[in-house]
Design a protein around this motif. Structure first.
Motif, PDB file in Angstrom:
ATOM      1  N   UNK A  54       6.937   5.176 -14.151  1.00 48.00           N
ATOM      2  CA  UNK A  54       7.081   6.632 -13.703  1.00 48.00           C
ATOM      3  C   UNK A  54       7.961   6.753 -12.604  1.00 48.00           C
ATOM      4  N   UNK A  55       7.932   8.216 -12.092  1.00 46.50           N
ATOM      5  CA  UNK A  55       8.926   8.535 -11.069  1.00 46.50           C
ATOM      6  C   UNK A  55       8.378   8.008  -9.952  1.00 46.50           C
ATOM      7  N   UNK A  56       7.167   7.885  -9.436  1.00 48.46           N
ATOM      8  CA  UNK A  56       6.703   7.082  -8.352  1.00 48.46           C
ATOM      9  C   UNK A  56       7.211   5.597  -8.259  1.00 48.46           C
ATOM     10  N   UNK A  57       6.868   4.781  -9.426  1.00 42.77           N
ATOM     11  CA  UNK A  57       7.022   3.559  -9.683  1.00 42.77           C
ATOM     12  C   UNK A  57       8.665   3.312  -9.554  1.00 42.77           C
ATOM     13  N   UNK A  58       9.382   4.014 -10.166  1.00 42.70           N
ATOM     14  CA  UNK A  58      10.844   4.087  -9.903  1.00 42.70           C
ATOM     15  C   UNK A  58      11.402   4.094  -8.585  1.00 42.70           C
ATOM     16  N   UNK A  59      10.852   5.065  -7.767  1.00 45.78           N
ATOM     17  CA  UNK A  59      11.262   5.241  -6.437  1.00 45.78           C
ATOM     18  C   UNK A  59      10.676   3.892  -5.523  1.00 45.78           C
ATOM     19  N   UNK A  94       1.001  -1.220  -0.180  1.00 39.39           N
ATOM     20  CA  UNK A  94      -0.063   0.008  -0.005  1.00 39.39           C
ATOM     21  C   UNK A  94       0.868   1.095   0.070  1.00 39.39           C
ATOM     22  N   UNK A  95       0.984   1.752  -1.182  1.00 39.35           N
ATOM     23  CA  UNK A  95       1.796   2.985  -1.403  1.00 39.35           C
ATOM     24  C   UNK A  95       3.126   2.802  -1.099  1.00 39.35           C
ATOM     25  N   UNK A  96       4.132   3.872  -0.868  1.00 39.46           N
ATOM     26  CA  UNK A  96       5.561   3.485  -0.805  1.00 39.46           C
ATOM     27  C   UNK A  96       6.197   3.001   0.234  1.00 39.46           C
ATOM     28  N   UNK A  97       7.164   1.909   0.144  1.00 43.81           N
ATOM     29  CA  UNK A  97       7.520   1.196   1.241  1.00 43.81           C
ATOM     30  C   UNK A  97       8.616   2.273   2.004  1.00 43.81           C
ATOM     31  N   UNK A  98       8.924   2.004   3.369  1.00 41.21           N
ATOM     32  CA  UNK A  98       9.923   2.684   4.005  1.00 41.21           C
ATOM     33  C   UNK A  98      11.046   2.707   3.468  1.00 41.21           C
ATOM     34  N   UNK A  99      11.840   3.714   3.535  1.00 38.82           N
ATOM     35  CA  UNK A  99      13.362   3.815   3.149  1.00 38.82           C
ATOM     36  C   UNK A  99      14.101   3.081   4.355  1.00 38.82           C
TER      37      UNK A  99
END
Length: 619
Positions: free
Chosen positions: A485-490, A437-442
């Motif tokens: 896209x940018x989000x997917x790459x991140x 769900x969304x971006x994982x933690x760095x």
């Protein structure tokens, strides 16, 4: 009254050897694949031919092997004894024709079943074998296993040996390509296990003087090794051991009779057990096994008579006996380490002291983590009963007796729409989906504690079953499926960081991939083509010669399930995530996820330009 069907010999159709191999290639070479995975069939074909050349070296015949791969044609030339001239055709086209059973050295060889080169022959559109011996040469040529040319013996001044050339059949393997990194890794393993052998591949030379010690040095940076590599050799056994300063997980490279057993087996289990037992006895302390083995980097190679493997591709040893008058595999390895590792530690107290400090540090960390670990396990157990994040498949990587275990795949997706499309179009036998769900933690620079505290990481670790190491990994392929896209790459970078930081052996052993998805759909009323680049789009438009309808895909969520099946089925395109041999894992993490240095900014500008152009175009 029903009419009884006549059941005679005419009803039974017996497939000839090449038809059987071509109909059921999985029985002989595991899986097909396009070359993006190290266990794809095209590498097994090379290995089967190479094994025969290695066997010649083991017999003391020929100290070098030359390999070239140009486009799709593979050439292997050894300087061994050469196939007996009258048997050249039989050896590559008659089942169970092997010439090695009578020799003691070959009782510990793997290429004995007489199937290897026959499978290569049957699965190649072009196959040519030339044998040179006694100043004469014989050549035979085949197409898909059928003999197309057979020469009578000719006079020859060439050096004795065997030369095999083949082109894997595109009808069977599709559009494939050999990746230099995978071939190089295979060849390095061959020279580590056969010190003194030189292999030249496309002009690059591979040679090892120190065997498994060289393997560990290649796989770990000098700055990360806690103490000098312990290298021990005996009859039918060789081991190399060290500990990493920074790596959390255990790392094992195991071999039987020169075969890389990527899934371990009885010898690897015995080695892990024997290391713990020997170290406990040396220090006279009953240390926890996981504390002793934490951060270990090691390699073990044994030679067994008539080994029994749990799978056709020989990646997991099932044998419990060494063969002959030797004890069991477990006793043999245990006795060897008990004597030799114990002696080494007595002679090298500095290394012993560093091992003890590492064990005590692991013990402290484990105790600090124990409470949170227990909570995390309970949480994962509860979640797995109604885990919406993981939609599992039926077959797993550990099911080595099932023919399709190598195809087991976990797709890690972002958001419900993308995971929904993959879930509906996947193969429920071998493909599972884990939804983020969304971006994982760095996780850069964070401790292992975060894996248990962060619900998403904890559930991913549980889904993969890698908490104790990758020996029980549940999926052969872990595929990051995000938008281009940018989000997917991140998200890709964050996930790669997670694996690099806590489970680098997942990447080292070639299990992590990026899913390539099409950027365009080009179609007319009859034909639909999916294109992964601007060049492919132009080619598709030209080939359709008319009014082609062009659609740009903005994200995975907008690709319908009945279309998605094309991108994750037989035509799946995967990009393997590989480590840069020139840089340590810490250097890579610092570069990609650390502070914004001028070098990093320059790299991003130079390397993301193409992607960003595409993204802007898509917006």
């Amino acid at each position: 009254m029903t009419q009884e069907t006549n059941y005679t010999e005419d009803n039974i159709r017996s497939l000839d050897w090449k038809e059987h191999i071509r109909m059921r290639p999985g029985m002989y070479i595991g899986k097909l694949g396009d070359g993006s995975s190290p266990d794809d069939g095209i590498y097994i074909l090379l290995k089967e031919v190479l094994d025969n050349s290695i066997d010649e070296y083991v017999m003391g015949a020929g100290k070098s092997i030359e390999i070239s791969i140009k486009d799709k044609q593979v050439t292997v030339r050894d300087y061994g004894r050469g196939i007996p001239l009258g048997k050249v055709v039989d050896v590559v086209s008659k089942m169970n024709t092997g010439g090695k059973y009578d020799s003691k050295a070959f009782k510990k060889s793997v290429g004995l079943n007489g199937v290897g080169t026959k499978a290569v022959n049957a699965l190649s559109s072009f196959f040519k074998v030339q044998s040179i011996r006694e100043n004469k040469t014989v050549t035979a040529q085949f197409e898909k296993g059928n003999l197309s040319l057979q020469e009578t013996p000719q006079e020859s001044s060439l050096r004795k040996g065997t030369k095999v050339q083949f082109i894997p059949d595109e009808v069977i393997f599709g559009n494939y390509k050999y990746r230099h990194e995978y071939v190089a890794k295979m060849l390095k393993n061959y020279v580590y296990l056969n010190t003194g052998l030189t292999i030249v591949f496309n002009g690059e030379k591979f040679f090892s003087e120190n065997g498994l010690k060289d393997l560990l040095q290649e796989n770990s940076s000098a700055t990360d090794v806690l103490y000098p590599i312990i290298h021990l050799k005996g009859d039918d056994i060789e081991v190399a051991i060290t500990h990493s300063k920074t790596q959390y997980s255990e790392e094992y490279h195991s071999f039987v009779n020169g075969q890389h057993t990527t899934q371990g087996g009885t010898h690897q289990a015995a080695f892990r057990e024997a290391v713990v037992k020997t170290i406990r006895e040396y220090f006279g302390k009953n240390y926890e096994a996981s504390d002793i083995r934490k951060s270990i980097i090691s390699a073990v190679s044994i030679k067994v008579m008539e080994p029994v493997f749990e799978s056709q591709t020989k990646t997991k040893l099932g044998s419990t006996e060494m063969g002959g008058d030797l004890p069991t595999v477990r006793t043999f390895i245990n006795d060897f380490l008990k004597t030799n590792l114990d002696n080494y530690l007595h002679k090298n107290p500095d290394s012993a002291e560093k091992i003890q400090r590492k064990i005590l540090q692991a013990e402290r960390e484990r105790k600090e983590l124990s409470g949170i670990r227990k909570l995390a396990k309970e949480r994962a157990k509860k979640a797995s009963l109604h885990n919406k994040k993981l939609r599992d498949c039926r077959v797993h990587f550990g099911d080595t007796k099932k023919e399709n275990y190598l195809e087991t795949t976990l797709f890690i997706t972002e958001g419900d729409s993308a995971s929904g499309s993959i879930t509906k179009s996947r193969n429920v036998n071998t493909q599972a989906v884990f939804s983020l769900k969304g971006k994982p933690l760095n996780s850069y620079g964070l401790s292992k504690k975060i894996v248990y505290e962060n619900e998403e990481f904890n559930l991913l670790q549980a889904a993969l079953n890698i908490e104790e190491g990758i020996e029980n990994l549940r999926y052969n392929n872990i595929v990051i499926a995000t938008d281009a896209d940018v989000d997917g790459m991140h998200i890709r970078l964050l996930l790669i960081t997670f694996f690099l930081q806590f489970f680098p052996e997942v990447i080292k052993e070639g299990h992590l991939y990026i899913l390539e998805t099409p950027l365009f759909r080009v179609r007319d009323k009859k034909v639909t083509k999916y294109c992964y680049s601007e060049e492919e789009k132009q080619e598709a438009i030209e080939s359709l010669r008319g009014k082609a309808e062009i659609t740009r895909f903005k994200g995975l969520g907008e690709i319908s399930p009945n279309e998605f099946v094309h991108f994750i089925g037989n035509d799946i395109r995967l990009d393997p995530v590989m480590l840069d041999k020139e840089k340590s894992i810490e250097e890579m993490l610092e570069f990609y996820m650390g502070k914004n240095t001028p070098d990093r900014q320059k790299f991003i500008i130079e390397n993301l330009k193409v992607e960003l152009d595409l993204i802007e175009e898509k917006i």
